[in-house]
Design a protein around this motif. Structure first.
Motif, mmCIF file in Angstrom:
data_model
loop_
_atom_site.group_PDB
_atom_site.id
_atom_site.type_symbol
_atom_site.label_atom_id
_atom_site.label_comp_id
_atom_site.label_asym_id
_atom_site.label_seq_id
_atom_site.Cartn_x
_atom_site.Cartn_y
_atom_site.Cartn_z
ATOM 1 N N GLU A 21 0.825 -1.208 0.000
ATOM 2 C CA GLU A 21 0.000 0.000 0.000
ATOM 3 C C GLU A 21 0.859 1.257 0.000
ATOM 4 N N SER A 22 1.982 1.228 0.703
ATOM 5 C CA SER A 22 2.865 2.399 0.696
ATOM 6 C C SER A 22 3.532 2.568 -0.668
ATOM 7 N N LEU A 23 3.885 1.466 -1.297
ATOM 8 C CA LEU A 23 4.464 1.526 -2.644
ATOM 9 C C LEU A 23 3.489 2.144 -3.640
ATOM 10 N N LYS A 24 2.224 1.793 -3.513
ATOM 11 C CA LYS A 24 1.215 2.233 -4.475
ATOM 12 C C LYS A 24 0.886 3.726 -4.360
ATOM 13 N N GLN A 25 1.429 4.385 -3.338
ATOM 14 C CA GLN A 25 1.249 5.834 -3.242
ATOM 15 C C GLN A 25 2.042 6.572 -4.319
ATOM 16 N N SER A 26 3.053 5.912 -4.863
ATOM 17 C CA SER A 26 3.879 6.532 -5.899
ATOM 18 C C SER A 26 3.233 6.387 -7.266
ATOM 19 N N HIS A 27 3.292 7.461 -8.061
ATOM 20 C CA HIS A 27 2.736 7.387 -9.411
ATOM 21 C C HIS A 27 3.521 6.427 -10.293
ATOM 22 N N LEU A 28 4.765 6.109 -9.878
ATOM 23 C CA LEU A 28 5.588 5.201 -10.681
ATOM 24 C C LEU A 28 5.236 3.735 -10.461
ATOM 25 N N ALA A 29 4.409 3.447 -9.466
ATOM 26 C CA ALA A 29 4.030 2.048 -9.217
ATOM 27 C C ALA A 29 3.376 1.446 -10.451
ATOM 28 N N SER A 30 2.487 2.187 -11.081
ATOM 29 C CA SER A 30 1.755 1.655 -12.244
ATOM 30 C C SER A 30 2.663 1.461 -13.454
#
Length: 299
Positions: A21-30
């Motif tokens: 969930e913390s990783l997915k806060q970044s726009h680069l996750a997608s």
């Protein structure tokens, strides 16, 4: 080019979910491929927890692609990391490496990807550190140091080739050059390396740190913590002292810088050494133990 993310999991589903969930806060996750290496249970007692983790990771979305590899036999963290990092680097040439108990700043992925691109051809730099201990001293926003931190890091295939799995060779080189105290840096890394040689521990991290050190290679280190470890305390495999190394995540955006000349900052190394000495002192350990006891009593 967005670097793939490698995540190593075992039996803590709650921690794994918090990390994701913390990783997915970044726009680069997608835009990032996420590799997950799920270790197998050591025994029947861990089986339910391992299966819970495996159920959760199959539900993960929000990344460019999620690639899961489930071990059929327990490797342990050290062998899992050595295997998984080598495998992904062979395919992609660079990678960001995480364990399941880490919590990331929203700016973590941006910093790591920018740093990997910026330093991709700087041969002296073979590692990126995104964690730094909170300290009464002030660190530069970016600095070079011959030290590898295992909590949220990145490297290239050209860097990982320096990894030496034989702890005896590493220890022999450090002792030959009489650099034990320098390697310790206010902690007990030399003792850990000796314990690795004697089979008392199995740590990829102390060997990676020593590999940088004996080859006089450098890490780019961020001076503000972009990673926190939430895995201390009861249930932890390796870290059962709560809050000894706790940090508050840096909330603002931060960017890597090209540092010249490409040499270690002795000032920053000395500050980090003093910080380790403070955080691992008897007084601080006593403070942490008292706070933990009070929390158990009153919360």
């Amino acid at each position: 080019m967005t670097a793939p993310i490698i995540l190593f999991t075992y039996r803590r589903a709650t921690h794994t979910k918090r990390c994701i969930e913390s990783l997915k806060q970044s726009h680069l996750a997608s835009e990032s491929i996420l590799y997950i290496f799920s270790d197998a249970a050591k025994g029947g007692a861990d089986m339910v927890d391992v299966l819970a983790v495996r159920s959760y990771i199959k539900s993960i979305t929000g990344f460019k692609e999620v690639i899961i590899e489930e071990a059929t036999q327990n490797r342990g963290l050290a062998d899992s990391v050595i295997y998984g990092v080598g495998k992904v680097l062979d395919k992609h040439g660079r990678a960001i490496v995480l364990e399941d108990d880490l919590v990331l700043s929203p700016h973590f992925l941006s910093y790591m990807n920018e740093a990997l691109e910026m330093y991709k051809e700087v041969e002296e730099v073979i590692n990126i550190n995104s964690h730094v201990l909170s300290s009464p001293m002030t660190f530069d926003d970016n600095f070079l140091i011959s030290f590898a931190n295992s909590w949220g890091w990145a490297t290239w295939k050209r860097g990982w080739r320096y990894f030496e799995p034989d702890a005896n060779k590493l220890l022999e080189k450090i002792k030959e050059e009489k650099r034990e105290r320098e390697f310790d840096m206010g902690y007990h890394f030399t003792r850990m390396l000796k314990e690795q040689c004697n089979g008392k521990i199995n740590s990829w991290a102390v060997r990676w740190n020593a590999s940088l050190f004996v080859n006089r290679k450098l890490s780019l280190n961020v001076g503000k913590p972009l990673v926190a470890n939430s895995g201390f305390g009861a249930g932890a495999t390796h870290c059962n002292t709560p809050d000894l190394f706790s940090v508050k995540l840096y909330a603002d955006e931060i960017h890597p810088q090209m540092i010249t000349p490409v040499v270690e900052s002795r000032e920053m190394r000395n500050k980090l050494r003093k910080t380790y000495m403070i955080r691992t002192s008897y007084i601080n350990k006593l403070r942490v133990a008292i706070v933990a006891m009070l929390k158990r009593i009153f919360l």
